[in-house]
Design a protein around this motif. Structure first.
Motif, PDB file in Angstrom:
ATOM      1  N   VAL A   1     -39.502 -14.116  10.838  1.00  6.59           N
ATOM      2  CA  VAL A   1     -39.688 -13.280  12.029  1.00  6.59           C
ATOM      3  C   VAL A   1     -39.858 -11.820  11.625  1.00  6.59           C
ATOM      4  CG1 VAL A   1     -38.552 -12.416  14.121  1.00  6.59           C
ATOM      5  CG2 VAL A   1     -38.514 -14.863  13.605  1.00  6.59           C
ATOM      6  N   LEU A   2     -39.012 -11.343  10.731  1.00  9.97           N
ATOM      7  CA  LEU A   2     -39.109  -9.951  10.289  1.00  9.97           C
ATOM      8  C   LEU A   2     -40.416  -9.688   9.542  1.00  9.97           C
ATOM      9  CD1 LEU A   2     -35.427  -9.336   9.166  1.00  9.97           C
ATOM     10  CD2 LEU A   2     -36.615  -8.258  11.098  1.00  9.97           C
ATOM     11  N   LEU A   3     -40.830 -10.621   8.717  1.00 14.91           N
ATOM     12  CA  LEU A   3     -42.088 -10.449   7.998  1.00 14.91           C
ATOM     13  C   LEU A   3     -43.277 -10.480   8.955  1.00 14.91           C
ATOM     14  CD1 LEU A   3     -41.337 -12.582   4.818  1.00 14.91           C
ATOM     15  CD2 LEU A   3     -41.477 -10.086   4.977  1.00 14.91           C
ATOM     16  N   ASP A   4     -43.184 -11.292  10.009  1.00 18.50           N
ATOM     17  CA  ASP A   4     -44.230 -11.315  11.023  1.00 18.50           C
ATOM     18  C   ASP A   4     -44.278  -9.972  11.759  1.00 18.50           C
ATOM     19  OD1 ASP A   4     -46.277 -13.002  12.371  1.00 18.50           O
ATOM     20  OD2 ASP A   4     -45.036 -12.532  14.127  1.00 18.50           O
ATOM     21  N   CYS A   5     -43.111  -9.429  12.062  1.00 14.53           N
ATOM     22  CA  CYS A   5     -43.052  -8.105  12.705  1.00 14.53           C
ATOM     23  C   CYS A   5     -43.677  -7.048  11.800  1.00 14.53           C
ATOM     24  CB  CYS A   5     -41.606  -7.710  13.004  1.00 14.53           C
ATOM     25  SG  CYS A   5     -40.906  -8.519  14.410  1.00 14.53           S
TER      26      CYS A   5
END
Length: 93
Positions: A49-53
Motif C-alpha cells: 500500500v505504501l509503495l503504491d502511494c
C-alpha cells in the motif's frame, strides 16, 4: 497527510489503496506524507500500500515520505529491501 488505519492486512489493502490514491489526487500539495502512527495490526500488505502511494505520488509530481512508521514495519521494509523507498518524514521544527 494520508492517514493509515489501525489495521492493515491483505483484506483491507485494496480498499485502502483506492482511498489513499483518491486523497493524493485531490490534495494540491507537492509533498505527500503517509501517517503510519495508528498502525497496530498489520502484515506485509501495508508495504504494498505504501509503495503504491509512493508510485502515485511520484506520478503526480509529488515527493513522498512516511511519518511514524512502527519499528516492526521498518524491519519488514528492510527485510524486503524497500526501506529506502519509504523515507521518514521530516519532523516539524
Amino acid at each position: 497527510m494520508l492517514v493509515l488505519p489501525d489495521e492493515m492486512t491483505h483484506a483491507q489493502a485494496p480498499a485502502c489503496c483506492r482511498m489513499l490514491a483518491q486523497a493524493l489526487r485531490s490534495d494540491p500539495s507537492t509533498h505527500a506524507v503517509a501517517d503510519a502512527s495508528a498502525l497496530v495490526r498489520f502484515d506485509s500488505s501495508v508495504l504494498a500500500v505504501l509503495l503504491d502511494c509512493r508510485r502515485e505520488a511520484l506520478a503526480l509530481g509529488k515527493t513522498f515520505s512516511v511519518s511514524q512508521l512502527p519499528p516492526k514495519l521498518r524491519e519488514l521494509a528492510t527485510l524486503y529491501g524497500v526501506s529506502e523507498l519509504l523515507p521518514p518524514a521530516a519532523l516539524p521544527h
